[in-house]
Scaffold this motif. Structure first.
Motif, PDB file in Angstrom:
ATOM      1  N   GLN A  25     -11.857  58.897  38.628  1.00 43.02           N
ATOM      2  CA  GLN A  25     -11.510  58.241  39.901  1.00 43.02           C
ATOM      3  C   GLN A  25     -12.040  56.818  39.897  1.00 43.02           C
ATOM      4  O   GLN A  25     -13.116  56.545  39.371  1.00 43.02           O
ATOM      5  CB  GLN A  25     -12.102  59.030  41.076  1.00 43.02           C
ATOM      6  CG  GLN A  25     -11.688  58.443  42.424  1.00 43.02           C
ATOM      7  CD  GLN A  25     -11.958  59.383  43.587  1.00 43.02           C
ATOM      8  OE1 GLN A  25     -11.715  60.588  43.509  1.00 43.02           O
ATOM      9  NE2 GLN A  25     -12.462  58.837  44.683  1.00 43.02           N
ATOM     10  N   ARG A  31     -13.091  55.814  48.923  1.00 37.11           N
ATOM     11  CA  ARG A  31     -12.474  57.095  48.544  1.00 37.11           C
ATOM     12  C   ARG A  31     -13.519  58.078  48.029  1.00 37.11           C
ATOM     13  O   ARG A  31     -13.164  59.111  47.451  1.00 37.11           O
ATOM     14  CB  ARG A  31     -11.379  56.857  47.501  1.00 37.11           C
ATOM     15  CG  ARG A  31     -10.212  56.061  48.079  1.00 37.11           C
ATOM     16  CD  ARG A  31      -9.057  56.035  47.121  1.00 37.11           C
ATOM     17  NE  ARG A  31      -8.607  57.375  46.787  1.00 37.11           N
ATOM     18  CZ  ARG A  31      -7.832  57.662  45.742  1.00 37.11           C
ATOM     19  NH1 ARG A  31      -7.416  56.690  44.955  1.00 37.11           N
ATOM     20  NH2 ARG A  31      -7.458  58.896  45.499  1.00 37.11           N
ATOM     21  N   GLN A  33     -15.419  60.068  49.700  1.00 33.92           N
ATOM     22  CA  GLN A  33     -15.446  61.352  50.394  1.00 33.92           C
ATOM     23  C   GLN A  33     -14.480  62.361  49.776  1.00 33.92           C
ATOM     24  O   GLN A  33     -14.775  63.556  49.702  1.00 33.92           O
ATOM     25  CB  GLN A  33     -15.134  61.151  51.883  1.00 33.92           C
ATOM     26  CG  GLN A  33     -15.483  62.362  52.741  1.00 33.92           C
ATOM     27  CD  GLN A  33     -16.956  62.730  52.677  1.00 33.92           C
ATOM     28  OE1 GLN A  33     -17.813  61.857  52.665  1.00 33.92           O
ATOM     29  NE2 GLN A  33     -17.251  64.025  52.616  1.00 33.92           N
ATOM     30  N   GLU A  34     -13.327  61.880  49.323  1.00 36.99           N
ATOM     31  CA  GLU A  34     -12.354  62.785  48.679  1.00 36.99           C
ATOM     32  C   GLU A  34     -12.986  63.476  47.480  1.00 36.99           C
ATOM     33  O   GLU A  34     -12.800  64.669  47.246  1.00 36.99           O
ATOM     34  CB  GLU A  34     -11.153  61.993  48.145  1.00 36.99           C
ATOM     35  CG  GLU A  34     -10.278  61.377  49.188  1.00 36.99           C
ATOM     36  CD  GLU A  34      -9.260  60.434  48.544  1.00 36.99           C
ATOM     37  OE1 GLU A  34      -8.811  60.722  47.413  1.00 36.99           O
ATOM     38  OE2 GLU A  34      -8.933  59.408  49.169  1.00 36.99           O
ATOM     39  N   LEU A  35     -13.726  62.678  46.724  1.00 30.19           N
ATOM     40  CA  LEU A  35     -14.370  63.211  45.526  1.00 30.19           C
ATOM     41  C   LEU A  35     -15.446  64.232  45.894  1.00 30.19           C
ATOM     42  O   LEU A  35     -15.531  65.326  45.309  1.00 30.19           O
ATOM     43  CB  LEU A  35     -14.967  62.044  44.734  1.00 30.19           C
ATOM     44  CG  LEU A  35     -15.582  62.350  43.377  1.00 30.19           C
ATOM     45  CD1 LEU A  35     -14.594  63.052  42.470  1.00 30.19           C
ATOM     46  CD2 LEU A  35     -16.054  61.046  42.726  1.00 30.19           C
ATOM     47  N   ASP A  37     -15.617  66.003  48.599  1.00 25.16           N
ATOM     48  CA  ASP A  37     -14.989  67.217  49.143  1.00 25.16           C
ATOM     49  C   ASP A  37     -14.409  68.087  48.029  1.00 25.16           C
ATOM     50  O   ASP A  37     -14.461  69.313  48.099  1.00 25.16           O
ATOM     51  CB  ASP A  37     -13.899  66.842  50.154  1.00 25.16           C
ATOM     52  CG  ASP A  37     -14.471  66.288  51.451  1.00 25.16           C
ATOM     53  OD1 ASP A  37     -15.664  66.517  51.729  1.00 25.16           O
ATOM     54  OD2 ASP A  37     -13.731  65.609  52.186  1.00 25.16           O
ATOM     55  N   ARG A  38     -13.843  67.447  47.010  1.00 25.14           N
ATOM     56  CA  ARG A  38     -13.253  68.211  45.901  1.00 25.14           C
ATOM     57  C   ARG A  38     -14.335  69.032  45.183  1.00 25.14           C
ATOM     58  O   ARG A  38     -14.173  70.225  44.932  1.00 25.14           O
ATOM     59  CB  ARG A  38     -12.567  67.248  44.919  1.00 25.14           C
ATOM     60  CG  ARG A  38     -12.100  67.904  43.630  1.00 25.14           C
ATOM     61  CD  ARG A  38     -10.869  68.777  43.859  1.00 25.14           C
ATOM     62  NE  ARG A  38     -10.690  69.771  42.815  1.00 25.14           N
ATOM     63  CZ  ARG A  38     -10.136  69.554  41.625  1.00 25.14           C
ATOM     64  NH1 ARG A  38      -9.678  68.362  41.330  1.00 25.14           N
ATOM     65  NH2 ARG A  38     -10.010  70.540  40.731  1.00 25.14           N
TER      66      ARG A  38
END
Lengths: 158, 121
Positions: A25, A31, A33-35, A37-38
């Motif tokens: 990424q 971005r 938070q997306e990581l 959360d994943r």
């Protein structure tokens, strides 16, 4: 349990078992938070981290990802972080690698030095070590390996 | 940069600042909070501040760094800074980092306000 003394080693981080996922990424902090959360979704969803430890998990992920994006990659969105989650025999392991030059132990404040108490940085690694069973750096500091024993999931669900 | 999750109330030379955000992990949110607190401090002379963190369930080392900066700014103008209402999950962050030795920590904001009123600078 606090993990062993911090080490920064020159080679690649050890890995064994099965790779659950690996991704790259951009170092865009917006971005992040997306990581988080994943990764947290996998670890909590599989029961490898107890729900009661959710806040510790997110805190450690936040610290290590911010370090990789902002310090390792100097916030350059053209540089990437690699994230890989591994299922090992008795623990999960997360490898986070940036494209920077790493760091030295001497760069970290001495937690036992009273003068470091009023510094405005340098507490993230200390916090992560409190919850993780293992935190070690490889590639001279550009690759972090975080691991912890499985919380409660039976082996067949790993 | 405005901070829409900070409530400020001034009582003479004491400012009560209540943070109404559950997670202080986002760097933009942390920066806006820190800026708003310093700005409030700059509006007063020799003010003490009570920071009510009872709504906060998580914070990162970046936020701890901002709290240290706020502590230094308050001290520089001869004031005092109290942290109040720390949730049990946050307490270890302060003990691990030994910041429990730096900050005056109270169970509730009211206790801190009462203490500062009784012990005016």
């Amino acid at each position: 349990m606090t993990c062993a003394a911090l080490q920064i080693l020159p080679g690649e981080a050890p890995r064994s078992g099965t790779c659950v996922f690996a991704l790259r990424q951009s170092s865009r902090i917006d971005r992040k938070q997306e990581l988080l959360d994943r990764v947290a979704g996998e670890l909590l969803g599989k029961g490898w981290v107890a729900e009661a430890d959710r806040h510790w998990l997110y805190l450690c992920l936040d610290e290590v990802v911010v370090n990789a994006m902002l310090h390792g990659n100097a916030g350059d969105p053209l540089l990437e972080v690699e994230v890989a989650l591994w299922a090992e025999a008795d623990r999960w392991a997360l490898l986070i690698t940036d494209q920077g030059d790493g760091f030295a132990l001497a760069d970290l404040p001495d937690a036992d030095d009273p003068a470091s108490l009023l510094l405005e940085h340098g507490r993230g690694i200390r916090i992560m070590r409190e919850w993780l069973d293992e935190l070690a750096y490889y590639r001279g500091g550009a690759s972090a390996r975080l691991s912890r024993l499985y919380a409660s999931a039976p082996p067949e669900e790993r | 940069m405005s901070c829409d999750f900070l409530l400020l109330q001034a009582y003479d030379n004491i400012v009560l600042a209540k943070v109404e955000k559950e997670r202080l992990l986002d760097l933009t949110a942390i920066a806006s909070l820190a800026e708003a607190l310093i700005k409030e401090l700059d509006r007063h002379a020799k003010v003490s501040m009570v920071l009510d963190l009872s709504a906060v369930a998580a914070m990162s080392s970046a936020m701890l760094g901002k709290l240290v900066a706020l502590h230094k700014a308050v001290k520089a103008q001869k004031g005092r800074l109290a942290l109040a209402g720390l949730q049990p999950g946050l307490v270890p962050l302060f003990t691990i980092t030994k910041l429990d030795k730096v900050f005056e920590i109270f169970g509730e904001a009211e206790q801190a306000l009462l203490h500062y009123r009784k012990n005016r600078l």
